[in-house]
Design a protein around this motif. Sequence first.
Motif, PDB file in Angstrom:
ATOM      1  N   HIS A 243       0.800  -1.239  -0.278  1.00  0.00           N
ATOM      2  CA  HIS A 243      -0.274   0.225  -0.484  1.00  0.00           C
ATOM      3  C   HIS A 243       1.203   1.393   0.279  1.00  0.00           C
ATOM      4  CE1 HIS A 243      -2.721   2.862   0.803  1.00  0.00           C
ATOM      5  NE2 HIS A 243      -4.346   2.088   0.730  1.00  0.00           N
TER       6      HIS A 243
ATOM      7  N   CYS B 252      -8.924  -3.531 -11.344  1.00  0.00           N
ATOM      8  CA  CYS B 252      -7.327  -3.861 -11.483  1.00  0.00           C
ATOM      9  C   CYS B 252      -7.471  -5.255 -12.797  1.00  0.00           C
ATOM     10  CB  CYS B 252      -7.397  -4.555 -10.372  1.00  0.00           C
ATOM     11  SG  CYS B 252      -6.515  -5.268  -9.431  1.00  0.00           S
TER      12      CYS B 252
ATOM     13  N   CYS C 242      -7.116  -9.049  -9.604  1.00  0.00           N
ATOM     14  CA  CYS C 242      -8.034  -9.040  -8.489  1.00  0.00           C
ATOM     15  C   CYS C 242      -9.708  -8.526  -9.557  1.00  0.00           C
ATOM     16  CB  CYS C 242      -8.137  -8.732  -7.865  1.00  0.00           C
ATOM     17  SG  CYS C 242      -8.122  -6.682  -7.289  1.00  0.00           S
TER      18      CYS C 242
ATOM     19  N   CYS D  19     -10.882  -5.431  -8.905  1.00  0.00           N
ATOM     20  CA  CYS D  19     -11.376  -4.314  -7.850  1.00  0.00           C
ATOM     21  C   CYS D  19     -11.166  -3.218  -8.739  1.00  0.00           C
ATOM     22  CB  CYS D  19     -10.627  -4.702  -6.885  1.00  0.00           C
ATOM     23  SG  CYS D  19     -11.164  -3.990  -5.271  1.00  0.00           S
TER      24      CYS D  19
ATOM     25  N   CYS E 264      -4.534   0.210  -6.014  1.00  0.00           N
ATOM     26  CA  CYS E 264      -6.066  -1.632  -5.932  1.00  0.00           C
ATOM     27  C   CYS E 264      -5.644  -1.768  -4.375  1.00  0.00           C
ATOM     28  CB  CYS E 264      -5.700  -2.816  -6.447  1.00  0.00           C
ATOM     29  SG  CYS E 264      -7.117  -4.060  -6.170  1.00  0.00           S
ATOM     30  N   PRO E 265      -7.121  -1.105  -4.172  1.00  0.00           N
ATOM     31  CA  PRO E 265      -7.141  -1.589  -2.163  1.00  0.00           C
ATOM     32  C   PRO E 265      -7.299  -3.341  -1.775  1.00  0.00           C
ATOM     33  CG  PRO E 265      -9.061  -0.690  -3.142  1.00  0.00           C
ATOM     34  CD  PRO E 265      -8.368  -0.969  -4.453  1.00  0.00           C
ATOM     35  N   ASN E 266      -6.918  -3.988  -2.578  1.00  0.00           N
ATOM     36  CA  ASN E 266      -7.602  -5.023  -2.406  1.00  0.00           C
ATOM     37  C   ASN E 266      -6.015  -6.125  -3.162  1.00  0.00           C
ATOM     38  OD1 ASN E 266      -8.620  -7.961  -1.995  1.00  0.00           O
ATOM     39  ND2 ASN E 266      -8.329  -8.542  -3.912  1.00  0.00           N
ATOM     40  N   CYS E 267      -5.567  -5.525  -3.710  1.00  0.00           N
ATOM     41  CA  CYS E 267      -4.242  -6.128  -4.001  1.00  0.00           C
ATOM     42  C   CYS E 267      -2.953  -5.631  -2.919  1.00  0.00           C
ATOM     43  CB  CYS E 267      -3.462  -6.482  -5.545  1.00  0.00           C
ATOM     44  SG  CYS E 267      -3.900  -7.038  -6.442  1.00  0.00           S
TER      45      CYS E 267
ATOM     46  N   LYS F 199      -3.268  -3.871   0.579  1.00  0.00           N
ATOM     47  CA  LYS F 199      -3.929  -3.974   1.149  1.00  0.00           C
ATOM     48  C   LYS F 199      -2.992  -3.425   2.321  1.00  0.00           C
ATOM     49  CE  LYS F 199      -7.467  -7.618   1.414  1.00  0.00           C
ATOM     50  NZ  LYS F 199      -7.916  -8.608   1.794  1.00  0.00           N
TER      51      LYS F 199
END
Length: 272
Positions: free
Chosen positions: A183, A245, A248, A250, A265-268, A270
């Motif tokens: 992040h 993304c 993923c 997202c 990407c808030p998922n990849c 974190k």
Amino acid sequence: MPELPEVETSRRGIAPYLLHQCVSDVIVRQRKLRWPIPETIAHLNEQVIDAVERRAKYLLLKTKAGVCIIHLGMSGSLRIVDKSTPVGKHDHVDWCLANGNVLRLCDPRRFGAVLWWELPLEVHPLLSKLGPEPLTDAFNAKRLYQCSRGRTLAVKQFIMDNAVVVGVGNIYANEALFHAGIHPKLSAGQIGLKRYEKLAWEIKAVLTEAIKQGGTTLRDFSKADGKPGYFKQELAVYGRDGLACPVCGCQIQSMRIGQRNTFYCPNCQKRR
């Protein structure tokens, strides 16, 4: 702003035309760039260019008399043209070669620089405190880890610090952090050696691929031969706010870190 891959692409584009050529004249039409172009730039006249190198985002034209230091600023570009080529509104400097070719600097915003230096480059105020080049062995995970201890600065700002490593500009910082799964707002001091190993590798990989493809096409940049770079089509997160993304699916998000647009990407990526 041209970043390291764009500057390296420019260096590779102009070097074959400049190496071992004699400078017959330097024509300065506009001295008021980021810093005034010094009168001593005339010392380049009648000098043979022995090397065309890059340090960080600075281009270096080396001669026996000294070094011409060029920075492209926000919008600068260099072209090799024939001496008969008409001069444009923003063409501020010509390096005229004895063979009839001209290296021409165009800089609409005038944030670039053209300087002359006769002392060792290592003591130049703009170069003396720079960190290692990212594509050399001097830049590695161990350096990132050691430099980051106790630092609360966001990791994106940390890797963009030229005292840590040179040439990791905004575009490629976004891309490297995405591929490393880190992040961008995570504190640099919270990241361990293993994750820095991944990040150092990704910085090298992203920059290498960008150079291979000719840099990133932006509004103000095209290569020395006038053709655009091609890395933009490979960007995973930069400039893709709201899009999916590529890993993923997202939605890519954006925020401001250190007054710079940041994409992630808030998922990849974190925040942990």
